[in-house]
Scaffold this active site. Structure first.
Site: not given
Ligand code: BGC
Length: 437
Positions: A16, A155
């Protein structure tokens, strides 16, 4: 007040923020003509080259922790072939943290995977846990001595959550198609029907067409119509593959670097059943959390990630309540969800907890400050009640590439002008830093 030594930090993920992760699956997916990504990641925030400036901003604002991820595709661009220059890059990032008195929390896998892994069957292949273990061993052999905290998989439960949403969506699409067929019949067989009258204004024809074209593009990129990337809707079988990958990585870490504390992270919703929704909410919580307990039992900590609450009815998740404040993501602005999730998790998992992500997408930084205040007040109450929460990492250090939504979401404590790559810290950065002692 948070205890002395409590970790106050910010999080990011390599794909990201770094830019140009050309060896990763998502890079190819962004390039497909029928991509679901709204824009390309490109140079992202050029964090790959500017990490020193970013870590200095974080540290100067008083934060003492930085959670970031390593890009597997950079480190192992071809199966079994490791790039020593890339591992040295990450050593520099870790040392930069240490030089600023910042604790690095390293995540080994944050959503993106090497292209070769997906070509081999990705997160549905029996070989993936061994591949992940080999990569983990390489990383730990080189960097393990400099680390205290490692998250294996970000996650881990994401794919099951996506499967649940996909299933619901399919049911809605079927209902919409049936409604259209009925309307056609009523209009005398082949009469024109305004599709926008069917719920959600779906252009079903176009959607199906797109899916077909995407299949051909997938075959070209990954050698399969249905590549199993980390964010694919996950079957029970692939969920077990993810858990096995975690267990093998944990064993490798313990073997090579017993001093390192290891855990995974879970995306956890504050599920609030409304009358009649108790059963659905219980099932959702079991999918999202409880069934991972045997896998995470021996971990040193669990990474808790939460963004909002979800009201649950008998048929599933309900929309955000009328009139509620919402974020750019369309979520309800509800920072108290974090405290609720921590309390729910602590009833069944008795190890240490680190909030590895919590945050809000907004272009009004005063709302971010309010979000942080309310979320951390909840964390303080948990700690006061004896729940072993050891740290809080806000998502995200800077505005970045929010996956399929591109650069439209502002989660950051630091704004990033993507033309000049100029960084502008927002007041929320200092504000968060003021919680560190
Ligand atoms: C993820 C991130 C994401 C964030 C905001 C999380 O689920 O780990 O990569 O940018 O949420 O949506």
């Amino acid at each position: 007040m948070l205890p002395n030594g409590f970790m106050i930090g910010a999080a990011s993920a390599a794909y990201q923020v770094e830019g140009n992760n050309t060896k990763s699956d998502l890079w190819l997916m962004e390039e497909m003509p029928h991509t679901t990504f709204s824009e390309r990641s490109g140079d992202a925030c050029d964090h790959y080259n500017r990490y020193e400036e970013d870590i200095a901003l974080l540290a100067n604002a008083g934060l003492n922790t930085y959670r970031f991820s390593l890009e597997w595709g950079r480190i192992e661009p071809e199966e079994g072939v490791f790039d020593d220059a890339e591992i040295e890059h990450y050593r520099d990032v870790i040392r930069c943290c240490r030089a600023h008195g910042v604790e690095p929390i390293v995540t080994l896998h944050h959503f993106s995977s090497p292209i070769w892994l997906i070509r081999k069957g990705g997160w549905d292949a029996e070989t993936t846990p061994a591949d992940f273990e080999r990569y983990t061993r390489y990383v730990m052999e080189h960097l393990g001595g400099e680390l205290t905290y490692v998250c294996t998989i970000n996650e881990a439960n994401m794919g099951l959550q996506i499967a649940r949403i996909a299933e619901r969506y399919t049911q809605q699409a079927k209902a919409a198609a049936a409604a259209m067929a009925a309307a056609r019949e009523a209009a005398g067989g082949d009469g024109a029907v305004d599709e926008s009258q069917v719920q959600m204004g779906l252009n079903l024809q176009k959607m199906m067409e797109n899916q077909r074209l995407q299949k051909a593009e997938n075959v070209e990129a990954f050698g399969t119509e249905n590549p199993q990337v980390f964010q694919s809707a996950r079957s029970r079988h692939s969920d077990e593959i993810v858990c096995e990958a975690h267990r093998r990585a944990r064993a490798a870490i313990r073997d090579l670097c017993p001093q390192v504390k290891v855990g995974l992270t879970l995306s956890l919703h504050d599920l609030q059943p409304q009358p009649g929704g108790e059963e659905y909410a219980a099932e959702e919580w079991a999918d999202e959390f409880t069934h991972y307990l045997p896998t995470i039992e021996g971990d040193d900590f669990l990474g808790v990630q939460n963004y909002t609450r979800t009201l649950v009815g008998a048929q599933g998740d309900l929309p955000v309540p009328e009139g509620a404040e919402t974020t750019q993501m369309g979520y309800e602005f509800y920072p108290e969800a974090l405290e609720h999730v921590i309390r729910a998790v602590a009833q069944e998992f008795h190890g240490n907890l680190i909030v590895t992500e919590n945050g809000v997408a907004t272009d009004d930084d005063t709302r971010r400050v309010a979000f942080i205040d309310r979320a951390l007040a909840g964390v303080e109450r948990c700690v006061a009640d004896g729940i072993p929460v050891k740290g809080y990492c806000y998502w995200s250090l800077m505005d970045n590439f929010e996956w399929q939504k591109g650069y439209s979401m502002c989660f950051g404590l630091i704004a990033c002008d993507r033309t000049t790559q100029e960084r502008t810290p927002k007041p929320s950065l200092e504000h968060l830093g003021s919680f560190a002692r």
